[in-house]
Motif scaffolding. Structure first.
Motif, short mmCIF file in Angstrom:
data_model
loop_
_atom_site.label_atom_id
_atom_site.label_comp_id
_atom_site.label_asym_id
_atom_site.label_seq_id
_atom_site.Cartn_x
_atom_site.Cartn_y
_atom_site.Cartn_z
N GLY A 236 -14.97 -1.66 -47.81
CA GLY A 236 -14.96 -0.21 -47.59
C GLY A 236 -15.01 0.57 -48.89
N LYS A 237 -14.57 1.84 -48.81
CA LYS A 237 -14.73 2.73 -49.96
C LYS A 237 -13.43 3.13 -50.63
CE LYS A 237 -18.78 4.71 -47.69
NZ LYS A 237 -19.26 5.85 -46.91
N SER A 238 -12.29 2.76 -50.04
CA SER A 238 -11.00 3.21 -50.62
C SER A 238 -10.04 2.03 -50.75
CB SER A 238 -10.35 4.26 -49.73
OG SER A 238 -11.16 5.39 -49.63
N PRO A 239 -9.15 2.07 -51.76
CA PRO A 239 -8.13 1.02 -51.86
C PRO A 239 -7.05 1.17 -50.79
CG PRO A 239 -7.84 2.65 -53.61
CD PRO A 239 -9.06 3.04 -52.86
N GLY A 240 -6.57 0.05 -50.26
CA GLY A 240 -5.51 0.10 -49.25
C GLY A 240 -5.06 -1.30 -48.91
N TYR A 241 -3.92 -1.40 -48.25
CA TYR A 241 -3.41 -2.70 -47.79
C TYR A 241 -2.50 -2.48 -46.61
CZ TYR A 241 0.36 -1.13 -50.90
OH TYR A 241 1.32 -0.38 -51.53
N GLY A 242 -2.28 -3.52 -45.81
CA GLY A 242 -1.41 -3.35 -44.64
C GLY A 242 -1.20 -4.66 -43.92
N ILE A 243 -0.47 -4.57 -42.81
CA ILE A 243 -0.09 -5.78 -42.07
C ILE A 243 -0.04 -5.47 -40.58
CG2 ILE A 243 2.40 -5.27 -42.32
CD1 ILE A 243 2.84 -8.32 -42.68
N SER A 244 -0.41 -6.45 -39.77
CA SER A 244 -0.32 -6.34 -38.32
C SER A 244 0.41 -7.58 -37.83
CB SER A 244 -1.73 -6.28 -37.73
OG SER A 244 -1.69 -6.43 -36.34
N LEU A 245 1.47 -7.39 -37.03
CA LEU A 245 2.29 -8.52 -36.57
C LEU A 245 2.34 -8.56 -35.05
CD1 LEU A 245 5.29 -7.99 -39.03
CD2 LEU A 245 3.59 -9.80 -39.19
N VAL A 246 2.35 -9.77 -34.50
CA VAL A 246 2.40 -9.93 -33.04
C VAL A 246 3.41 -11.02 -32.69
CG1 VAL A 246 1.08 -10.43 -30.95
CG2 VAL A 246 -0.08 -9.48 -32.94
N ALA A 247 4.33 -10.68 -31.77
CA ALA A 247 5.27 -11.69 -31.25
C ALA A 247 4.73 -12.15 -29.90
CB ALA A 247 6.64 -11.07 -31.09
N GLU A 248 4.47 -13.45 -29.77
CA GLU A 248 3.97 -14.01 -28.50
C GLU A 248 5.13 -14.64 -27.75
OE1 GLU A 248 0.66 -16.61 -29.26
OE2 GLU A 248 -0.15 -15.27 -30.78
N THR A 249 5.24 -14.35 -26.45
CA THR A 249 6.39 -14.84 -25.69
C THR A 249 5.99 -15.98 -24.75
OG1 THR A 249 6.20 -13.46 -23.71
CG2 THR A 249 7.23 -12.44 -25.64
N THR A 250 7.01 -16.64 -24.20
CA THR A 250 6.78 -17.80 -23.32
C THR A 250 6.07 -17.40 -22.03
OG1 THR A 250 9.03 -17.41 -22.53
CG2 THR A 250 8.74 -19.17 -24.15
#
Length: 378
Positions: A236-250
């Motif tokens: 892309g055109k801009s600096p950035g960072y991040g995180i996406s988290l998912v908890a999976e259940t039974t």
């Protein structure tokens, strides 16, 4: 032709959802006082962009906007879907803002939807494209949507303020959804996630992973967070960072949370022009904060996280005339607004019953019996 009778609404609240429900229920709407009290009244760039997107995926829509942008007349047409569509999203909101309504409309289109969206893929306001891929799309399978033809491909990433990201969304058409009884959230069995970085050092991602794992590992050994470091045109055109988290259940539930860090967009910094660029949150703090937010979402209970409540209720309301029963944590403001809009447009009322023993809420409704009448019968 008879005179069109418009449903009168006020304010800019949940404009997206109102237009989607207007299309699904074939109800023309006349919305007044859009951002009327604000310094710059009228439709925002992302709202105009969303209306243009609806015109692309629908046939025979009619849109009238007054000079100041504070009044909108919308006459719905037929949701056509279609292949090889492209839409340049406004940079005042992320692609996530456009994805949720597109997914719902795509299911009830005449032809399967295949569209490329360009803009910001990750920001702190809207759900990220990673969350849609890991949580939103699997959620549709509970309602009988086939996994074949349901896909979201991230071609390149784009951070605010300049974007440059690109995703390809494919949605199959369905005749109707399947009513659900979905009240068992199960126990968390594993946590998955992905970090991303554009135009910054790859170490930022490793720091976020390490910080998030530091929170999760005392509770759960099965934690795996992937990294997605993009370079060149794919960053892309801009600096950035991040995180996406998912908890999976039974029991097959996915509880998610995400954020992204980048420099603000122009309108957000208008008052702070003279000040130094505000300091961004460190990667370590991002990892710790999102891990903590995810634990909070899990603690609330429910089969979806607070971000997905609105979509869950809408899918239940669009089911056949059968009882759907779901469990959620504390009702989010967006969830409550969605329940009101569903009652307004589809005439579906939910029975809401708190469950004091778990602190969750159980909602029941009889679906509106919505069927996809424009789908071609093969």
């Amino acid at each position: 032709m008879g005179k069109i009778s418009y449903k009168k609404l006020k304010g800019s609240q949940n404009l997206r959802q109102r237009l989607v429900l207007s299309l699904l229920s074939s109800t023309p709407v006349h919305i007044e006082d859009i951002h009327a009290e604000e310094t710059w009244p009228g439709l925002r760039p992302h709202e105009v962009s969303f209306i243009r997107l609806l015109e692309k995926v629908c046939d025979d829509c009619s849109v009238e906007i007054n000079d100041t942008g504070t009044k909108l007349k919308f006459k719905p047409g037929i949701v056509m879907g279609g292949r090889n569509l492209v839409h340049e999203c406004s940079l005042s909101r992320a692609i996530g803002y456009y994805l949720e309504p597109l997914i719902v409309l795509g299911l009830f289109a005449k032809k399967p939807l295949n569209i490329t969206l360009k803009g910001i893929t990750n920001d702190s306001k809207d759900p990220s494209v990673d969350t849609f891929r890991s949580t939103t799309l699997p959620m549709l399978k509970h309602f009988g949507v086939p996994s074949e033809g349901l896909d979201l491909e991230i071609l390149s990433r784009g951070s605010a303020p300049q974007g440059g990201g690109e995703v390809l969304l494919s949605v199959p058409v369905v005749q109707s959804l399947t009513a659900v009884t979905w009240t068992d959230e199960g126990m968390v069995k594993r946590i998955r996630g992905i970090t991303f970085s554009t135009r910054v050092a790859v170490q930022f991602e490793n720091t976020m992973v390490y910080a998030a794992r530091g929170i999760f590992n005392p509770f759960l050994p099965d934690v795996h967070i992937f990294t997605d470091h993009r370079q060149g045109a794919q960053a892309g055109k801009s600096p950035g960072y991040g995180i996406s988290l998912v908890a999976e259940t039974t029991s097959g539930c996915c509880i998610s949370t995400d954020t992204a860090v980048s420099y603000s967009r122009q309108e957000e910094t208008a008052e702070l022009e003279d000040e130094e660029k505000k300091e961004l949150m460190s990667p370590e703090d991002v990892g710790v904060q999102m891990a903590t937010v995810l634990l909070g979402e899990i603690e609330q209970g429910g089969v979806v996280d607070s971000t997905h409540q609105g979509l869950l209720f809408l899918l239940c309301a669009l089911c056949p005339q059968d009882v759907s029963k779901v469990r959620v944590g504390k009702l989010s403001p967006y969830g409550i607004e969605t329940l009101r809009n569903i009652k307004d447009f589809l005439g579906v009322t939910f029975v809401i019953k708190p469950d004091p023993s778990t602190g969750t809420v159980i909602l029941k409704c009889v679906g509106s019996g919505f069927r996809n009448l424009s789908r071609r019968i093969s």
